[in-house]
Design a protein around this motif. Structure first.
Motif, PDB file in Angstrom:
ATOM      1  N   TYR A  56     -13.594  -7.123  -3.869  1.00 43.74           N
ATOM      2  CA  TYR A  56     -14.196  -7.215  -2.533  1.00 43.74           C
ATOM      3  C   TYR A  56     -13.535  -8.312  -1.704  1.00 43.74           C
ATOM      4  CZ  TYR A  56     -17.578  -8.257   1.118  1.00 43.74           C
ATOM      5  OH  TYR A  56     -18.162  -8.512   2.330  1.00 43.74           O
ATOM      6  N   VAL A  57     -13.359  -9.473  -2.300  1.00 39.50           N
ATOM      7  CA  VAL A  57     -12.746 -10.593  -1.576  1.00 39.50           C
ATOM      8  C   VAL A  57     -11.335 -10.229  -1.133  1.00 39.50           C
ATOM      9  CG1 VAL A  57     -11.915 -12.957  -1.787  1.00 39.50           C
ATOM     10  CG2 VAL A  57     -14.162 -12.347  -2.684  1.00 39.50           C
ATOM     11  N   LEU A  58     -10.562  -9.618  -2.032  1.00 36.11           N
ATOM     12  CA  LEU A  58      -9.196  -9.232  -1.669  1.00 36.11           C
ATOM     13  C   LEU A  58      -9.210  -8.144  -0.590  1.00 36.11           C
ATOM     14  CD1 LEU A  58      -7.557  -9.178  -5.221  1.00 36.11           C
ATOM     15  CD2 LEU A  58      -7.265 -10.902  -3.436  1.00 36.11           C
ATOM     16  N   GLY A  59     -10.191  -7.223  -0.659  1.00 36.67           N
ATOM     17  CA  GLY A  59     -10.282  -6.186   0.361  1.00 36.67           C
ATOM     18  C   GLY A  59     -10.619  -6.746   1.727  1.00 36.67           C
ATOM     19  N   CYS A  60     -11.443  -7.809   1.750  1.00 31.46           N
ATOM     20  CA  CYS A  60     -11.814  -8.426   3.032  1.00 31.46           C
ATOM     21  C   CYS A  60     -10.627  -9.047   3.741  1.00 31.46           C
ATOM     22  CB  CYS A  60     -12.895  -9.483   2.811  1.00 31.46           C
ATOM     23  SG  CYS A  60     -14.507  -8.804   2.382  1.00 31.46           S
ATOM     24  N   LEU A  61      -9.547  -9.313   2.985  1.00 25.55           N
ATOM     25  CA  LEU A  61      -8.360  -9.907   3.599  1.00 25.55           C
ATOM     26  C   LEU A  61      -7.529  -8.870   4.340  1.00 25.55           C
ATOM     27  CD1 LEU A  61      -7.222 -12.267   0.683  1.00 25.55           C
ATOM     28  CD2 LEU A  61      -8.512 -12.880   2.728  1.00 25.55           C
ATOM     29  N   THR A  62      -7.939  -7.595   4.285  1.00 26.83           N
ATOM     30  CA  THR A  62      -7.137  -6.526   4.889  1.00 26.83           C
ATOM     31  C   THR A  62      -6.910  -6.751   6.373  1.00 26.83           C
ATOM     32  OG1 THR A  62      -7.970  -4.940   3.281  1.00 26.83           O
ATOM     33  CG2 THR A  62      -7.008  -4.049   5.292  1.00 26.83           C
ATOM     34  N   LEU A  63      -7.994  -7.020   7.117  1.00 22.25           N
ATOM     35  CA  LEU A  63      -7.845  -7.157   8.567  1.00 22.25           C
ATOM     36  C   LEU A  63      -7.055  -8.401   8.977  1.00 22.25           C
ATOM     37  CD1 LEU A  63     -11.293  -5.902   9.881  1.00 22.25           C
ATOM     38  CD2 LEU A  63      -9.127  -4.694   9.763  1.00 22.25           C
ATOM     39  N   PRO A  64      -7.344  -9.584   8.393  1.00 15.64           N
ATOM     40  CA  PRO A  64      -6.503 -10.731   8.759  1.00 15.64           C
ATOM     41  C   PRO A  64      -5.029 -10.517   8.421  1.00 15.64           C
ATOM     42  CG  PRO A  64      -8.505 -11.471   7.675  1.00 15.64           C
ATOM     43  CD  PRO A  64      -8.472  -9.984   7.538  1.00 15.64           C
ATOM     44  N   VAL A  65      -4.770  -9.863   7.278  1.00 16.88           N
ATOM     45  CA  VAL A  65      -3.378  -9.611   6.898  1.00 16.88           C
ATOM     46  C   VAL A  65      -2.757  -8.578   7.827  1.00 16.88           C
ATOM     47  CG1 VAL A  65      -1.905  -8.673   5.078  1.00 16.88           C
ATOM     48  CG2 VAL A  65      -3.714 -10.286   4.505  1.00 16.88           C
ATOM     49  N   ALA A  66      -3.579  -7.638   8.321  1.00 21.37           N
ATOM     50  CA  ALA A  66      -3.048  -6.632   9.238  1.00 21.37           C
ATOM     51  C   ALA A  66      -2.507  -7.280  10.506  1.00 21.37           C
ATOM     52  CB  ALA A  66      -4.130  -5.617   9.586  1.00 21.37           C
ATOM     53  N   ALA A  67      -3.167  -8.340  10.962  1.00 25.25           N
ATOM     54  CA  ALA A  67      -2.666  -9.060  12.143  1.00 25.25           C
ATOM     55  C   ALA A  67      -1.306  -9.684  11.854  1.00 25.25           C
ATOM     56  CB  ALA A  67      -3.667 -10.128  12.556  1.00 25.25           C
ATOM     57  N   ALA A  87       1.976  -6.532  -1.910  1.00 26.74           N
ATOM     58  CA  ALA A  87       1.241  -7.765  -2.208  1.00 26.74           C
ATOM     59  C   ALA A  87      -0.189  -7.454  -2.626  1.00 26.74           C
ATOM     60  CB  ALA A  87       1.257  -8.681  -0.986  1.00 26.74           C
ATOM     61  N   ALA A  88      -0.818  -6.459  -1.976  1.00 23.89           N
ATOM     62  CA  ALA A  88      -2.194  -6.100  -2.328  1.00 23.89           C
ATOM     63  C   ALA A  88      -2.275  -5.563  -3.743  1.00 23.89           C
ATOM     64  CB  ALA A  88      -2.727  -5.070  -1.334  1.00 23.89           C
ATOM     65  N   VAL A  89      -1.337  -4.693  -4.131  1.00 27.27           N
ATOM     66  CA  VAL A  89      -1.323  -4.171  -5.501  1.00 27.27           C
ATOM     67  C   VAL A  89      -1.163  -5.307  -6.504  1.00 27.27           C
ATOM     68  CG1 VAL A  89      -0.013  -2.776  -7.148  1.00 27.27           C
ATOM     69  CG2 VAL A  89      -0.503  -1.878  -4.876  1.00 27.27           C
ATOM     70  N   GLY A  90      -0.275  -6.251  -6.188  1.00 27.21           N
ATOM     71  CA  GLY A  90      -0.065  -7.380  -7.100  1.00 27.21           C
ATOM     72  C   GLY A  90      -1.307  -8.235  -7.259  1.00 27.21           C
ATOM     73  N   LEU A  91      -1.984  -8.526  -6.143  1.00 31.02           N
ATOM     74  CA  LEU A  91      -3.180  -9.358  -6.223  1.00 31.02           C
ATOM     75  C   LEU A  91      -4.321  -8.643  -6.945  1.00 31.02           C
ATOM     76  CD1 LEU A  91      -3.170 -10.945  -2.645  1.00 31.02           C
ATOM     77  CD2 LEU A  91      -2.663 -12.076  -4.813  1.00 31.02           C
ATOM     78  N   ILE A  92      -4.507  -7.354  -6.672  1.00 30.63           N
ATOM     79  CA  ILE A  92      -5.569  -6.612  -7.349  1.00 30.63           C
ATOM     80  C   ILE A  92      -5.235  -6.432  -8.827  1.00 30.63           C
ATOM     81  CG2 ILE A  92      -6.713  -4.354  -7.444  1.00 30.63           C
ATOM     82  CD1 ILE A  92      -6.672  -4.291  -4.438  1.00 30.63           C
ATOM     83  N   PHE A  93      -3.962  -6.277  -9.153  1.00 28.72           N
ATOM     84  CA  PHE A  93      -3.552  -6.226 -10.574  1.00 28.72           C
ATOM     85  C   PHE A  93      -3.914  -7.535 -11.267  1.00 28.72           C
ATOM     86  CE2 PHE A  93      -0.530  -7.146 -13.939  1.00 28.72           C
ATOM     87  CZ  PHE A  93      -0.580  -5.988 -14.708  1.00 28.72           C
ATOM     88  N   LEU A  94      -3.687  -8.652 -10.591  1.00 26.51           N
ATOM     89  CA  LEU A  94      -4.042  -9.957 -11.152  1.00 26.51           C
ATOM     90  C   LEU A  94      -5.546 -10.062 -11.349  1.00 26.51           C
ATOM     91  CD1 LEU A  94      -3.173 -12.793 -12.003  1.00 26.51           C
ATOM     92  CD2 LEU A  94      -3.352 -13.492  -9.607  1.00 26.51           C
ATOM     93  N   ALA A  95      -6.333  -9.577 -10.368  1.00 28.54           N
ATOM     94  CA  ALA A  95      -7.787  -9.600 -10.526  1.00 28.54           C
ATOM     95  C   ALA A  95      -8.225  -8.743 -11.694  1.00 28.54           C
ATOM     96  CB  ALA A  95      -8.440  -9.099  -9.229  1.00 28.54           C
ATOM     97  N   PHE A 113      -2.018  -1.439 -13.865  1.00 30.01           N
ATOM     98  CA  PHE A 113      -1.109  -1.190 -12.745  1.00 30.01           C
ATOM     99  C   PHE A 113      -1.563   0.020 -11.937  1.00 30.01           C
ATOM    100  CE2 PHE A 113       2.520   1.215 -11.092  1.00 30.01           C
ATOM    101  CZ  PHE A 113       2.998   0.303 -10.158  1.00 30.01           C
ATOM    102  N   TRP A 114      -1.823   1.127 -12.620  1.00 29.07           N
ATOM    103  CA  TRP A 114      -2.243   2.330 -11.890  1.00 29.07           C
ATOM    104  C   TRP A 114      -3.642   2.158 -11.297  1.00 29.07           C
ATOM    105  CZ3 TRP A 114       1.478   5.048 -10.377  1.00 29.07           C
ATOM    106  CH2 TRP A 114       2.618   5.226 -11.159  1.00 29.07           C
ATOM    107  N   TRP A 115      -4.466   1.388 -11.988  1.00 31.08           N
ATOM    108  CA  TRP A 115      -5.791   1.066 -11.412  1.00 31.08           C
ATOM    109  C   TRP A 115      -5.631   0.290 -10.110  1.00 31.08           C
ATOM    110  CZ3 TRP A 115      -7.753  -3.958 -10.798  1.00 31.08           C
ATOM    111  CH2 TRP A 115      -9.096  -4.052 -10.435  1.00 31.08           C
ATOM    112  N   ALA A 116      -4.723  -0.692 -10.112  1.00 25.11           N
ATOM    113  CA  ALA A 116      -4.479  -1.488  -8.904  1.00 25.11           C
ATOM    114  C   ALA A 116      -3.920  -0.625  -7.785  1.00 25.11           C
ATOM    115  CB  ALA A 116      -3.530  -2.639  -9.211  1.00 25.11           C
ATOM    116  N   VAL A 117      -3.022   0.308  -8.137  1.00 25.93           N
ATOM    117  CA  VAL A 117      -2.466   1.207  -7.120  1.00 25.93           C
ATOM    118  C   VAL A 117      -3.576   2.085  -6.528  1.00 25.93           C
ATOM    119  CG1 VAL A 117      -0.938   3.185  -6.747  1.00 25.93           C
ATOM    120  CG2 VAL A 117      -0.157   1.227  -8.101  1.00 25.93           C
ATOM    121  N   ALA A 118      -4.451   2.620  -7.399  1.00 26.27           N
ATOM    122  CA  ALA A 118      -5.526   3.493  -6.921  1.00 26.27           C
ATOM    123  C   ALA A 118      -6.508   2.733  -6.037  1.00 26.27           C
ATOM    124  CB  ALA A 118      -6.252   4.108  -8.114  1.00 26.27           C
TER     125      ALA A 118
END
Length: 367
Positions: A56-67, A87-95, A113-118
């Motif tokens: 959830y925390v990583l997903g919330c960064l979507t809009l600021p990163v979009a800017a 970068a998002a796949v890498g961070l979610i893989f780490l989580a 890895f595939w979980w992070a991609v999905a």
């Protein structure tokens, strides 16, 4: 056996009942597996909650990163488009690595890895879909903070699909409730903003405070313009009865100035202009224009004012007269030249009413 079971990840842990090892050649000797105990399911909630919170925390960064991505696209071209998803796949893989015990989908590096991609793909599609809907419905974004908090919900919904059925249903229900609540909040904000913008557009067209915009109904008369000022003029509907322009016009004036003095001032008693002087038919074309007569307002000592009933004052001076009605701190005056019947002035001032915002909006903005 206890040591072996404790070494197995929480999501794979089962309780063993029975004797020795299972053998296909000895069906009489089997081990019976039963679902996880309540304690095991309770212990699993910690890793699950941690994994969903991290997603959830990583997903919330979507809009600021979009800017930031917008800037990257300007200077980095098409290559910059790959920066955010990678970068998002890498961070979610780490989580998923830190919370690997929460789900079978994160038990090994390949699965993570595939979980992070999905999760990344599903979350970005969800955020993009919501952004597309806001464009379709022409919704104004307003403050960014609520949108930033809502951006993590699609990621959590996708991550919940890889967890046990009960937790999955619970998480999806919570996400749905929060999503509907966020949608209703955004819709309410949009309606409030629309109402404020509409009122601002309306107020910009008015040349007087709204509480001084009045209209009235006079038999045989029509307004010359939509009321947007504190003074509205009405003319006869049948112009054939009028000898010259504004001869029989009735003027409705609204103010917050109290009636003062024996002449019911301080507002001036307006006298219609006398008939215009036309150029003679035999006058030379280059000759001077005829001087038009003027009708100065009568002096205070030339004006009389007396009550007419319990709520009206009748005021008369040289060439003009009017009725005055006081409503709280609002003073309404309906005046005209002497040629206009006083009964019409009385009707005009008694029928005067404030013009509502909806009525003005329809007349001025066509909405």
């Amino acid at each position: 056996m206890a040591g072996v079971v404790s070494a197995v990840p929480v999501w794979r842990r089962q309780r063993l009942i029975g004797g020795g090892p299972t053998s296909h050649s000895n069906p009489a000797c089997e081990r019976l597996y039963v679902p996880d105990s309540f304690d095991d399911r309770l212990a699993r909630l910690g890793p699950v909650a941690a994994q969903l919170a991290a997603v959830y925390v990583l997903g919330c960064l979507t809009l600021p990163v979009a800017a930031a991505l917008f800037v990257v696209l300007i200077f980095g071209g098409g290559f910059g488009l790959l920066v955010v998803p990678v970068a998002a796949v890498g961070l979610i893989f780490l989580a998923g690595t830190v919370t690997s015990d929460a789900s079978p989908a994160t038990s090994t590096a390949a699965r993570r890895f595939w979980w992070a991609v999905a999760v990344t793909t599903g979350g970005m599609v969800g955020v993009g879909g919501v952004a597309w809907l806001t464009t379709v419905f022409d919704m104004k974004y307003g403050e960014m903070a609520p949108w930033t908090l809502a951006a993590g919900l699609p990621y959590v919904a996708v991550a919940a699909l890889f967890i046990g059925r009960r937790i999955r249903v619970t998480v999806l229900a919570v996400v749905l409730i929060l999503g509907v609540g966020a949608g209703m909040a955004v819709h309410g904000q949009f309606r409030r903003q629309h109402t404020e913008d509409r009122r601002a557009d309306l107020m910009s067209l008015l040349r007087a405070p709204l509480d001084q915009i009045y209209t009235t109904e006079i038999p045989g008369y029509r307004p010359t313009a939509t009321p947007v000022t504190a003074t509205t003029e009405y003319e006869p509907s049948d112009q054939a009865t009028v000898k010259y322009w504004r001869e029989q016009s009735i003027v409705l004036t609204v103010s917050h100035t109290a009636v003062q003095g024996p002449d019911c001032g301080p507002d001036v008693l307006c006298v219609p202009q006398p008939p215009p002087v036309l150029r003679a038919t035999d006058a030379p074309a280059d000759g001077p224009e005829p001087v038009q007569p003027t009708a100065p307002p009568p002096r205070p000592e030339e004006i009389t004012c007396r009550p007419d009933g319990s709520s009206l004052l009748y005021r008369r001076g040289r060439g003009a007269h009017e009725y005055i009605r006081t409503d709280g701190n609002t003073v309404l005056r309906a005046g005209a030249g002497i040629v206009v019947d006083k009964a019409l002035l009385k009707t005009a001032v008694l029928a005067a009413r404030p013009v509502g915002e909806d009525e003005l909006e329809t007349e001025l903005l066509g909405r």
